[in-house]
Structure formats: structure tokens, C-alpha cells
Motif scaffolding. Structure first.
Motif, PDB file in Angstrom:
ATOM      1  N   ARG A 786     -49.263 -33.753 -26.066  1.00 43.66           N
ATOM      2  CA  ARG A 786     -48.112 -34.544 -25.969  1.00 43.66           C
ATOM      3  C   ARG A 786     -47.272 -33.824 -24.935  1.00 43.66           C
ATOM      4  O   ARG A 786     -46.273 -34.347 -24.411  1.00 43.66           O
ATOM      5  CB  ARG A 786     -47.241 -34.891 -26.995  1.00 43.66           C
ATOM      6  N   GLN A 787     -47.525 -32.394 -24.743  1.00 45.48           N
ATOM      7  CA  GLN A 787     -46.658 -31.796 -23.888  1.00 45.48           C
ATOM      8  C   GLN A 787     -47.160 -32.076 -22.365  1.00 45.48           C
ATOM      9  O   GLN A 787     -48.473 -31.605 -22.096  1.00 45.48           O
ATOM     10  CB  GLN A 787     -46.574 -30.303 -24.078  1.00 45.48           C
ATOM     11  N   SER A 788     -46.221 -32.452 -21.532  1.00 45.34           N
ATOM     12  CA  SER A 788     -46.688 -32.753 -20.019  1.00 45.34           C
ATOM     13  C   SER A 788     -45.492 -32.782 -19.235  1.00 45.34           C
ATOM     14  O   SER A 788     -44.156 -32.839 -19.701  1.00 45.34           O
ATOM     15  CB  SER A 788     -47.234 -33.928 -20.006  1.00 45.34           C
ATOM     16  N   LEU A 789     -45.732 -32.407 -17.871  1.00 45.68           N
ATOM     17  CA  LEU A 789     -44.725 -32.796 -17.054  1.00 45.68           C
ATOM     18  C   LEU A 789     -45.041 -33.872 -15.967  1.00 45.68           C
ATOM     19  O   LEU A 789     -46.127 -33.915 -15.320  1.00 45.68           O
ATOM     20  CB  LEU A 789     -44.459 -31.479 -16.002  1.00 45.68           C
ATOM     21  N   GLN A 790     -44.046 -34.846 -15.780  1.00 46.92           N
ATOM     22  CA  GLN A 790     -44.456 -35.883 -15.063  1.00 46.92           C
ATOM     23  C   GLN A 790     -43.578 -36.027 -13.801  1.00 46.92           C
ATOM     24  O   GLN A 790     -42.228 -35.690 -13.997  1.00 46.92           O
ATOM     25  CB  GLN A 790     -44.063 -37.084 -15.943  1.00 46.92           C
ATOM     26  N   LEU A 791     -44.048 -36.141 -12.610  1.00 51.49           N
ATOM     27  CA  LEU A 791     -43.451 -35.996 -11.451  1.00 51.49           C
ATOM     28  C   LEU A 791     -43.547 -37.792 -10.977  1.00 51.49           C
ATOM     29  O   LEU A 791     -44.515 -38.179 -10.860  1.00 51.49           O
ATOM     30  CB  LEU A 791     -43.838 -35.196 -10.512  1.00 51.49           C
ATOM     31  N   ARG A 792     -42.372 -38.443 -10.640  1.00 46.35           N
ATOM     32  CA  ARG A 792     -42.236 -39.558  -9.957  1.00 46.35           C
ATOM     33  C   ARG A 792     -41.561 -39.810  -8.746  1.00 46.35           C
ATOM     34  O   ARG A 792     -40.216 -39.170  -8.759  1.00 46.35           O
ATOM     35  CB  ARG A 792     -41.892 -40.580 -10.912  1.00 46.35           C
ATOM     36  N   PHE A 793     -41.958 -40.304  -7.703  1.00 42.70           N
ATOM     37  CA  PHE A 793     -41.148 -40.707  -6.441  1.00 42.70           C
ATOM     38  C   PHE A 793     -41.162 -41.983  -6.266  1.00 42.70           C
ATOM     39  O   PHE A 793     -42.319 -42.475  -5.810  1.00 42.70           O
ATOM     40  CB  PHE A 793     -41.614 -39.712  -5.273  1.00 42.70           C
ATOM     41  N   ASN A 794     -40.047 -42.535  -5.736  1.00 45.23           N
ATOM     42  CA  ASN A 794     -39.841 -44.189  -5.554  1.00 45.23           C
ATOM     43  C   ASN A 794     -39.254 -44.287  -4.033  1.00 45.23           C
ATOM     44  O   ASN A 794     -38.310 -43.465  -3.697  1.00 45.23           O
ATOM     45  CB  ASN A 794     -39.109 -44.908  -6.415  1.00 45.23           C
ATOM     46  N   LEU A 795     -39.909 -44.889  -3.266  1.00 38.51           N
ATOM     47  CA  LEU A 795     -39.259 -45.340  -1.968  1.00 38.51           C
ATOM     48  C   LEU A 795     -39.091 -46.601  -1.746  1.00 38.51           C
ATOM     49  O   LEU A 795     -40.238 -47.580  -1.931  1.00 38.51           O
ATOM     50  CB  LEU A 795     -40.024 -44.610  -0.646  1.00 38.51           C
ATOM     51  N   ASN A 796     -37.940 -47.046  -2.160  1.00 44.46           N
ATOM     52  CA  ASN A 796     -37.811 -48.594  -2.090  1.00 44.46           C
ATOM     53  C   ASN A 796     -37.294 -49.127  -0.370  1.00 44.46           C
ATOM     54  O   ASN A 796     -36.555 -48.356   0.276  1.00 44.46           O
ATOM     55  CB  ASN A 796     -36.617 -48.935  -2.945  1.00 44.46           C
ATOM     56  N   ASN A 797     -37.555 -50.380  -0.044  1.00 45.07           N
ATOM     57  CA  ASN A 797     -37.519 -51.024   1.044  1.00 45.07           C
ATOM     58  C   ASN A 797     -38.034 -49.942   2.100  1.00 45.07           C
ATOM     59  O   ASN A 797     -37.531 -49.553   3.097  1.00 45.07           O
ATOM     60  CB  ASN A 797     -36.176 -51.238   1.371  1.00 45.07           C
ATOM     61  N   VAL A 798     -39.340 -49.921   1.964  1.00 44.61           N
ATOM     62  CA  VAL A 798     -39.924 -48.663   2.876  1.00 44.61           C
ATOM     63  C   VAL A 798     -39.782 -48.896   4.397  1.00 44.61           C
ATOM     64  O   VAL A 798     -39.458 -47.883   4.945  1.00 44.61           O
ATOM     65  CB  VAL A 798     -41.583 -48.639   2.418  1.00 44.61           C
ATOM     66  N   PHE A 799     -39.816 -50.123   4.846  1.00 46.23           N
ATOM     67  CA  PHE A 799     -39.793 -50.403   6.354  1.00 46.23           C
ATOM     68  C   PHE A 799     -38.278 -50.689   6.610  1.00 46.23           C
ATOM     69  O   PHE A 799     -37.914 -51.212   7.684  1.00 46.23           O
ATOM     70  CB  PHE A 799     -40.613 -51.575   6.537  1.00 46.23           C
ATOM     71  N   ASP A 800     -37.356 -50.377   5.951  1.00 53.31           N
ATOM     72  CA  ASP A 800     -35.992 -50.564   6.069  1.00 53.31           C
ATOM     73  C   ASP A 800     -35.643 -52.098   6.826  1.00 53.31           C
ATOM     74  O   ASP A 800     -34.864 -52.057   7.613  1.00 53.31           O
ATOM     75  CB  ASP A 800     -35.389 -49.600   7.167  1.00 53.31           C
ATOM     76  N   GLU A 801     -36.095 -52.950   5.770  1.00 57.94           N
ATOM     77  CA  GLU A 801     -35.837 -54.428   6.254  1.00 57.94           C
ATOM     78  C   GLU A 801     -34.296 -54.786   6.220  1.00 57.94           C
ATOM     79  O   GLU A 801     -33.630 -54.392   5.312  1.00 57.94           O
ATOM     80  CB  GLU A 801     -36.614 -55.284   5.313  1.00 57.94           C
ATOM     81  N   VAL A 802     -33.959 -55.497   7.336  1.00 57.68           N
ATOM     82  CA  VAL A 802     -32.628 -55.714   7.481  1.00 57.68           C
ATOM     83  C   VAL A 802     -32.629 -57.309   7.002  1.00 57.68           C
ATOM     84  O   VAL A 802     -33.182 -58.170   7.623  1.00 57.68           O
ATOM     85  CB  VAL A 802     -31.895 -55.718   9.056  1.00 57.68           C
ATOM     86  N   TYR A 803     -31.881 -57.623   6.052  1.00 52.49           N
ATOM     87  CA  TYR A 803     -31.926 -58.965   5.386  1.00 52.49           C
ATOM     88  C   TYR A 803     -30.776 -59.698   4.932  1.00 52.49           C
ATOM     89  O   TYR A 803     -29.884 -58.805   4.213  1.00 52.49           O
ATOM     90  CB  TYR A 803     -33.086 -59.404   4.503  1.00 52.49           C
ATOM     91  N   LEU A 804     -30.308 -60.902   4.869  1.00 50.94           N
ATOM     92  CA  LEU A 804     -29.259 -61.501   4.333  1.00 50.94           C
ATOM     93  C   LEU A 804     -29.677 -61.650   2.713  1.00 50.94           C
ATOM     94  O   LEU A 804     -30.506 -62.400   2.515  1.00 50.94           O
ATOM     95  CB  LEU A 804     -28.896 -62.748   4.966  1.00 50.94           C
ATOM     96  N   GLU A 805     -29.024 -61.106   1.894  1.00 47.94           N
ATOM     97  CA  GLU A 805     -29.249 -61.176   0.411  1.00 47.94           C
ATOM     98  C   GLU A 805     -28.549 -62.300  -0.024  1.00 47.94           C
ATOM     99  O   GLU A 805     -29.196 -63.173  -0.896  1.00 47.94           O
ATOM    100  CB  GLU A 805     -28.786 -60.029  -0.326  1.00 47.94           C
ATOM    101  N   SER A 806     -27.372 -62.582   0.302  1.00 50.15           N
ATOM    102  CA  SER A 806     -26.408 -63.777  -0.229  1.00 50.15           C
ATOM    103  C   SER A 806     -25.867 -64.275   0.794  1.00 50.15           C
ATOM    104  O   SER A 806     -25.156 -63.559   1.451  1.00 50.15           O
ATOM    105  CB  SER A 806     -25.739 -63.382  -1.472  1.00 50.15           C
ATOM    106  N   VAL A 807     -25.398 -65.601   0.796  1.00 48.39           N
ATOM    107  CA  VAL A 807     -24.232 -66.196   1.582  1.00 48.39           C
ATOM    108  C   VAL A 807     -23.604 -67.232   0.786  1.00 48.39           C
ATOM    109  O   VAL A 807     -23.994 -68.052   0.010  1.00 48.39           O
ATOM    110  CB  VAL A 807     -25.110 -66.960   2.867  1.00 48.39           C
TER     111      VAL A 807
END
Length: 846
Positions: A786-807
Motif C-alpha cells: 500500500r505504500q507508494s508515491l504517485q505523481l500526476r501532471f495535468n495540462l488543460n486546454n493544451v493548444f490554448d484554444e480561444v473560445y467564447l464559453e457563454s454569451v
């Protein structure tokens, strides 16, 4: 001499044989229970030693042990740890591990109340996010963003911490039922959800299940879009815990620690979690910080009874992001905050004037506690009961000015006391028939007022009650969520602007009868409920300190559901469900939409009428499964309130009745495993959501009296806005090496429309897509699997999309192309989605 030599040879041979006999060569294959898919990278360790190995991509392992007999401990991330015995050289054959993410393996208290889809043989349209995925991908997200890769779900981030929203099949979250371990958590007054109040819920979640449409819930609730069940940690069978540190963009940091004692010999178990987060926010001037706490105490006095007490809360404050025109964002960038004022309304407004809180600070603390009791009466019947309560205390603090001087921070307070009971009795009447009966009771007191949160350059503020004259405000309520909770302002003489309370009492009974045999199942479900409303005014009365009550409103309601399923062949199932709801209107639509009045809008609002039809096909198999759903939901007799924004004699309120929406669509989910080390899944949702027919609109003055006569509002054929009607996505998880994997998720949104005035057509928004990616690595430590070391890396919107989320607006595209952005008039109010963001976490499991 010969005898001596013979004796030495015998001793050497004996010692050599002993060594050989004390060792074992073992081999075997580790598979997933049910699918028999190999589990590459599973950990195989000789118990009590550091001697171990990992399985290859086919799930095979070979291990030379240090003794002739003993035990092997086999573990794999996301699966139950298994201990098996060995004796001598052996081929252990196929060994199966059961996923500890499967809902069947979670220790669930009040299981009869939570209403997970797995508890019923007749299916519904459902998606389940399990603990391992929550742990890796949730990171610093709110719940709606975790669900964005499921059909017909869209998440809107909306600027500041916890200010996001969720749409399900085109219905906003006020019309989706959210449950925490069986406890309803939508606002009783208006159905709203504020995710800043639940910032720690994913830290303690074992699973989140989205039931779209009619759902499997037996509670006397009438959700329109669907039901979201959050199942938290309660009783952990195993002793252990974790410590996790996360960092992210914009100086975000989060520290979390959790520990469980497991269940001891006397049946007691304890689990606790503490967390702290803080950050600057992606949008300018939207700092925030908060804590998360969780405590669970379980007790199993016998095989027939299980008790669990749980309390959790997430006190927080965060600076808000104001809305602005699309043109403002194009000029200033996606991080623009329209509340970054200059001059008189300088951001130097709150708490030391350090240029941090431009438009206001949201402050809230809403602890939730529940006591559950599971009673196994006999082998055929059981009773589950949850007694719960929450006390919300909080405010939205904004700076007020006099000339060029900031004088004090005004608080708009929304407090509540909420208590309830949910109970469910289950009886297996026969081999084929199962009966559920239950009750749902809620008692809610909403407390709303304005006061002084912080004096900045003055020591008192003059106020007027409107009817009882002028008085002086000399006390400040504070801007820290802990102090706001423990020292709420209860003095009516220190309130101004508005001061009223609401009492909402709800009582419902429900029942379900299900028939099931090997291939066919069917159910009938029904609920009856009554809801009462009283509003008490404290401010605009003849004398300060007195009160006046409104008339009492009582609204009965009911709902019915029926469905059937048939397994046409192994791993092939068809189902169809239908339901009708007569849902009581929200409290907020019963009274004039102007604070400080007890006037009912008459004639009183009638119940909403909701009809749901759905059908589906489920395919399961080795390495491939799929779900196909079709739905048609009619939401009729809906009432909407709006006003002209005035708070004086010029006030005009609008009540629009008879609004009808029809939402229909198709949803497809596909789950595949093309290779042993690759999981590839996808979904596609095609929706068509429109207003049907016209509505009737009445107008009222500030006293609640109708002005003129009702007029017809032409809305027939308008598209329902707020969320994309067509969505799709593909997500993949690839194991490069044992315990080292990468994953990615692509999401696409199309056929989006604005929100805005009901009397004008919505406008089409540009489609967009985003891509998120992540990397995970697990390092095993020590002799304990049960002993462990977990590493996690997240990169969101990888391509840096420009978008209208709401109007929010109905302005049509301009003939001047410079005044449009991708076909949308830039004078509409809107918000762009976040650009590229990241987070990294390090987690030690023990």
C-alpha cells in the motif's frame, strides 16, 4: 579418511538440498475480474520481504522466492489488494483482481437511500466516474468540470473560484438534482448550486454518478435534467491514508491529508481529512483561499446494524469576476475582470486596500452533517435512514463609496438552517419482486439581509428602514468565513436594505415495485409530496424589531415513473422508461421579485408539468461495450421572473407563465480496449432543444399589484441557450511502462446559443474544441504494497484554444464586420473560457 569425506559430502548435499528446497520459482498471470483482461504493471511481492516483481503487458510474472512456502501480496492501482499462499515451485495460473473503483466494492452507508443505478435491474441513461479517475483528473477542478467528458454535459467556469455552472441535456443545474450520500443539496429556495461551497467534495468522493433524464432516484424529487449522486468515503475497511501536495498555475497551492483507522475488532472505524488551498485565480483580481474538512465515524455493533456519522465543510472566500462585453475581453484579453475599477471604485476597497478585491468578496461556510443507519432486518428486508442538517453562513461583500472615498464594505447575506430525514425500506417479496417504500422530509429556514461587513474609513453608517425611520449601524460582521459562521449577525437593528426570512417545509412519500427474471425486468415508481412557503418581513414594518408574515402557500406535487428492460441476448439489453412530474414551483417565483415585500403574486403559480420518455440499448463484451440512449423531455407550464432592475417607485416586475420547452436527443458512449495497454473511449450527443408555443407575461409594480393586462410573448421556435446542443469527445489512456501512463481527452462543442431576454431570439455562438492531457507515475515503496508515491501532471486546454464559453444577450450580428467576433455582436455580454492551465501533484499513500 574415506568416512570423513563421505560425511562432509553428505552434509554439503544436505545443505544444498535445504537451500534448494527453501526456494521456489513461481509464475502466474494477473487478470481483471469479469473481463479477464491482463493487468500489466501489477505488483507481486513476497510478503514480509522486499522481494518482488511486476507483470508484463500480457499480465504474466515470474518470481524466485526466498522460502519454500509463504504468501504473495498482489496489488494494482485502482484494484483490491489480494494475498495468496504458495508452497514450493508452482504455476499459480490465472489470478483475478477486482477493481476497487467498482461501486459494488465501495463500502456505502445508507445504500438504500443513495439510489445508484446499479441497485435497479431496469437500466437508465447513466455514466459513473470512479475513484481512480477522480483522484487523477479532478485536481483543482469543481465537480462540473470532472463530468464534461460524459454525454450531454457542459461545464461553464464563469471566472472566479467555484463560480462555475453545469448543464445537463440543456437544463441548467437548478433543474438537476444533486445528492450527497442521499442528501439533497440544491438550494431549497431556487434550486441553485454554488460550487464554492463544495470545493472539497471531490477530495472525499469514492464515485460520482450522473443519471441523465428520469434517473433511478426514488426520492420525492422532480429533477428535469437528471440526477448527480456523489458517494463519499464513509467506512474504510482498510487502515491507511495519504498526504498530497498540489501546485498549479497562478500561484495555486493545495495541501491535503487523509487517514482511516479501518474497522477494528469492536466494529468502530474513524476517518478524517484536512485540506487547505489558495491561489491568485486565472482571471485578474480573483484571489481566493479555503479549507476542507471531513470526519466520518462508523460503528457496526452487529451484522444487522451499521451506523455512520459524517460531517464535512469547505469554508472559503474568493474575489468575484464581473461580466463584460465581448469587445472588452477582445481588447483586454481572456483574464480581463470588468470589476477592476479605477478612480472612485478603485480596487483598493477591502481589508487593507491592497488592490486585490475589485468588485466584491464571496464569503461562505456551509458544514453538512448526516447520521445514517442501515438495518438488515432479515435476509429479505432492510431499512436505510439518513438524518441530516446544514447551517450555511455567508455574504457577498462589496465596497461602498462617498464621493472619492471608500467608506465601508456592504454585505449581502444569505444564511440558512436546513434539516431533513430520508428513509427507505426494501423488501425482496419473492424471487422476482422487490418493493421499496420511503419518506423524504425537509425543513428549511432562509435568512436574508444586508449589513456592514467591514468599516474602512468610517466608524458607523446611517440607514433607514423605509417605514420605521432612520438608525445607525455600528457593528461589522467580518469577512472571514470562520468568524462569519460562528458569529452571525442576529441583530435586526444592525441590518438595512432588506431583512426577511423564508420558511419552506417539504414532506414526501415514495415507492417502487420492480419485477425481474433472467431476461426481463420492469418497475413502477411513484411519489406524493407537499410543500409549504411562508415569508417573514423584518425591515419594512411599522416598528424596528417587529415582523410581518405573508400568507401561507401550500403546493401538492407528485411524480410517476415506469420502465422495462429485456436482454435480447447475452450482453445485449434494450430498455425504455417514461415519467411524469407535477413539480411545485420554486419559492422565489411566488413573491414579487423585489426584496423587502411579502406580497404574493396572484393568482398563485401553478405546478410545472414535466414529461420524460427515453429508450436505450446496452452492449457489453470483451474489450468493447457501448450505450445508446434516445430521449424526449417536455417541460411545460414553467414560470420565469425578471424585472427592469429598479429598486424604487419605477420598479416593474415581469412574470412569464406557460413557458414550454422540448428537449430531445441521442447519446452514444463507446468503451474499448484495442490493446492490453490502451483504453480508448468516446461519446457523441446530438440534441435539439427549443421553446414551443408562446407564453403569457404579466407586469407588477413595487407593491405587487398587477399593471395593465397580460400580454402574449412570442417565443415559439426559439433555441434554448446556455449549453451546446451537440457535443462529442474522445479520451484515451495508454500505459507506456508498468505504473507509468499518459492520457488525453478531446471535447467538442457545437450548436450553441446565447441566453438573454426571453422576448428575443437567441443568437448562435461559434463552436469550439479543447484538449486536455495528463501523465501519471506510481512508485512502489517498502515492503507494504500500500505504500507508494504517485505523481500526476495535468495540462488543460493544451493548444490554448480561444473560445467564447457563454454569451448573455440577444443583439444580432452587426452589418459592420468589425463589430462582430466570429459572427457574434461584440456588444453582447459574454465570457471567454480559460486558456492553457496546469497542475502537478505528489501523493504519498500509506
Amino acid at each position: 579418511m574415506r568416512k570423513t569425506t563421505q560425511s562432509l559430502l553428505i552434509v554439503v548435499a544436505f545443505l544444498f538440498t535445504t537451500v534448494i528446497m527453501a526456494q521456489s520459482n513461481l509464475k502466474g498471470k494477473i487478470l481483471e475480474t469479469g473481463t479477464n483482461m491482463p493487468l500489466p504493471g501489477a505488483n507481486v511481492v513476497e510478503k514480509g520481504t522486499t522481494n518482488g516483481t511486476s507483470t508484463d503487458f500480457e499480465g504474466n510474472f515470474m518470481l524466485e522466492t526466498e522460502s519454500n512456502s509463504g504468501q504473495l501480496v498482489i496489488s494494482y492501482v485502482g484494484y483490491e489488494t489480494l494475498t495468496i499462499s504458495f508452497n514450493g515451485n508452482a504455476d499459480l495460473g490465472s489470478i483475478t483482481l477486482t477493481s476497487d473503483n467498482s461501486l459494488e466494492e465501495i463500502v456505502i452507508t445508507a445504500g438504500g437511500v443513495i439510489d445508484l443505478a446499479e441497485d435497479r435491474k431496469t437500466p437508465v441513461a447513466v455514466s459513473t466516474i470512479k475513484s481512480n479517475e477522480i483522484r487523477e483528473k479532478a485536481a483543482n477542478w469543481d465537480l462540473p468540470e470532472l463530468l464534461k467528458s460524459t454525454p450531454s454535459v457542459q461545464n461553464i467556469k464563469a471566472g472566479g473560484f467555484g463560480d462555475g455552472a453545469m448543464y445537463l441535456r440543456g437544463f441548467d443545474q437548478t433543474n438537476t438534482a444533486f445528492l450527497l450520500n442521499g442528501q439533497p443539496i440544491n438550494g431549497m429556495e431556487d434550486g441553485k448550486m454554488y460550487w464554492s461551497n463544495w470545493s472539497g467534495v471531490l477530495d472525499v468522493a469514492n464515485a460520482v454518478q450522473v443519471q441523465r433524464g428520469l434517473g433511478a432516484s426514488k426520492l420525492a424529487i422532480s429533477s428535469v435534467g437528471g440526477t448527480v449522486n456523489v458517494v463519499t468515503k464513509t467506512i474504510d475497511n482498510k487502515k491507511g491514508g495519504f498526504i498530497q501536495q498540489m501546485v498549479a498555475n497562478d500561484n495555486y497551492t493545495k495541501t491535503t491529508a487523509y487517514y482511516s483507522t479501518g474497522v477494528n475488532e469492536k466494529g468502530w472505524s474513524f476517518a478524517a481529512m484536512l485540506g487547505h488551498w489558495q491561489g491568485d485565480g486565472y482571471v485578474n483580481y480573483t484571489d481566493g483561499q479555503g479549507q476542507t474538512y471531513f470526519l466520518s465515524v462508523g460503528y457496526k455493533p452487529s451484522d444487522s446494524h451499521v451506523l455512520n456519522f459524517l460531517v464535512t465543510g469547505a469554508p472559503q472566500w474568493h474575489a468575484a469576476a464581473g461580466s463584460g462585453s465581448i469587445g472588452d475581453f477582445l481588447e483586454n484579453g481572456r483574464r480581463y475582470n470588468s470589476w477592476n475599477f479605477s478612480g472612485v471604485n478603485s480596487p483598493n476597497t477591502l481589508h487593507g486596500g491592497n488592490n486585490v478585491y475589485p468588485g466584491g468578496r464571496n464569503i461562505y461556510h456551509k458544514p453538512v452533517a448526516n447520521l445514517s443507519w442501515d438495518w438488515t432486518i432479515n435476509d429479505k428486508s432492510s431499512l436505510s435512514t439518513v438524518l441530516y442538517g446544514s447551517m450555511g453562513r455567508g455574504s457577498f461583500a462589496q465596497a461602498r463609496t462617498s464621493g472619492d472615498e471608500v467608506t465601508y464594505a456592504r454585505g449581502s447575506n444569505n444564511n440558512h438552517n436546513w434539516y431533513g430525514l430520508v428513509s427507505n425500506y426494501n423488501n425482496q417479496l419473492s424471487e422476482n419482486f422487490n418493493l421499496n417504500l420511503g419518506a423524504d422530509m425537509r425543513f428549511y429556514n432562509g435568512i436574508h439581509f444586508r449589513d456592514v461587513r467591514e468599516f474602512i474609513t468610517v466608524s458607523s453608517v446611517s440607514a433607514s428602514s423605509g417605514y420605521s425611520g432612520s438608525y445607525e449601524l455600528t457593528e461589522a460582521g467580518g469577512i472571514n468565513p470562520w468568524s462569519v459562521f460562528f458569529n452571525p449577525n442576529t441583530d435586526h437593528g444592525q441590518r438595512f436594505g432588506y431583512d426577511y426570512e423564508e420558511q419552506i417545509n417539504y414532506a414526501g412519500i415514495f415507492g417502487q415495485l420492480e419485477y425481474a427474471n433472467d431476461a426481463f425486468s420492469a418497475f413502477f415508481q411513484g411519489a406524493l409530496s407537499t410543500q409549504s412557503h411562508v415569508r417573514t418581513e423584518f425591515l419594512n414594518v411599522s416598528q424596528l424589531g417587529q415582523s410581518e408574515e405573508s400568507e401561507k402557500v401550500n403546493n401538492p406535487g407528485y411524480n410517476m415513473k415506469v420502465g422495462a428492460a429485456y436482454e435480447i441476448a447475452e450482453n445485449h439489453k434494450l430498455f425504455a422508461n417514461a415519467g411524469y412530474y407535477s413539480r411545485q414551483p420554486f419559492h422565489d417565483v411566488l413573491f414579487r421579485n423585489n426584496r423587502g415585500s411579502n406580497e404574493l403574486l396572484k393568482p398563485e403559480v401553478e405546478n410545472e408539468k414535466i414529461t420524460g420518455l427515453e429508450a436505450g440499448y446496452q452492449l457489453g463484451g470483451y474489450g468493447f461495450s457501448a450505450n445508446l440512449n434516445v430521449y424526449h423531455t417536455t417541460w411545460d407550464n414553467r414560470t420565469l421572473l425578471s424585472d427592469n432592475g429598479q429598486q424604487d417607485a419605477a420598479y416593474v416586475g415581469f412574470q412569464t407563465q406557460g413557458v414550454k420547452q422540448v428537449h430531445m436527443g441521442i447519446e452514444l458512449e463507446v468503451f474499448t480496449r484495442p490493446f492490453d495497454n490502451l483504453r480508448l473511449n468516446g461519446f457523441l450527443s446530438l440534441g435539439d432543444w427549443k421553446f414551443v408555443g408562446n407564453a403569457s407575461q404579466r407586469s407588477f409594480n413595487q407593491d405587487g399589484n398587477e399593471i395593465g393586462t397580460a400580454v402574449e410573448v412570442e417565443i415559439d421556435g426559439f433555441n434554448v441557450g446556455g449549453a451546446a446542443q451537440v457535443t462529442g469527445g474522445i479520451n484515451a489512456d495508454y500505459m507506456i511502462l508498468p505504473r507509468f501512463s499518459v492520457d488525453g481527452a478531446w471535447n467538442w462543442y457545437n450548436d450553441m446559443y446565447s441566453t438573454g431576454s426571453l422576448t428575443q431570439p437567441t443568437i448562435a455562438m461559434p463552436s469550439y474544441d479543447t484538449f486536455d492531457a495528463g501523465i501519471s507515475y506510481k512508485m512502489l515503496l517498502g515492503t507494504d504494497s500500500r505504500q507508494s508515491l504517485q505523481l500526476r501532471f495535468n495540462l488543460n486546454n493544451v493548444f490554448d484554444e480561444v473560445y467564447l464559453e457563454s454569451v448573455d444577450g440577444n443583439l444580432a450580428a452587426s452589418s459592420d464586420s468589425s463589430q462582430n467576433y466570429k459572427g457574434v455582436n461584440i456588444n453582447n455580454t459574454g465570457r471567454f473560457g480559460y486558456g492553457r492551465t496546469w497542475n502537478f501533484s505528489l501523493r504519498y499513500n500509506f
